[in-house]
Design a protein around this motif. Structure first.
Motif: not given
Length: 143
Positions: A20-25, A30-39, A56-60
């Motif tokens: 679920p975490q990988r899908l959520a990341v 893909s929801d927006e074009t905000w180009h976030p960093n891992a933080e 987990t976010v970083y590894k994903t």
């Protein structure tokens, strides 16, 4: 962008578990074009996934990049940004507020520029990434 099913299939084919975490990341990217960093991703997902760690976010994002589901952007900051749009397009970064946006370039101009670089360098170009830097419309208005 990939559907949830397409992403799940791609993860499995490359030997990764579908979580679920990988899908959520991926969905957050893909929801927006905000180009976030891992933080930024971590902060956005924290309310919905309070047990998810920054690691987990970083590894994903590393896994998503490995399977070519996202692209990694190096916009000259201390950390990379991520984009779920893997089509060929370019990016603009505001030097004041740090916003990162998409930019499109006419195919003819891309082709001409690539041919010019190939002629000048002797390289056979297989890919491109362009970054433009300046002030976004919002920051221009504030001046």
């Amino acid at each position: 962008m990939l559907t949830r099913q397409e992403l799940s299939t791609l993860l499995r084919e490359r030997g990764y578990k579908v979580t679920p975490q990988r899908l959520a990341v991926y969905e957050a990217l893909s929801d927006e074009t905000w180009h976030p960093n891992a933080e930024m991703l971590f902060r956005k997902l924290q309310p919905k996934f309070p047990a998810m760690s920054f690691a987990t976010v970083y590894k994903t994002v590393e896994i998503l990049h490995d399977i070519k589901a996202i692209q990694v952007l190096n916009t000259g900051e201390d950390s990379f940004r991520y984009d779920a749009d893997v089509s060929e397009h370019y990016h603009l970064r505001c030097l004041q507020c740090g916003a990162v946006d998409d930019a499109m370039m006419d195919e003819g101009i891309r082709k001409q520029l690539t041919q010019s670089v190939e002629l000048q360098s002797g390289y056979q170009i297989s890919g491109r990434q362009f970054y433009f830097f300046g002030l976004c419309p919002k920051c221009i208005k504030q001046h």
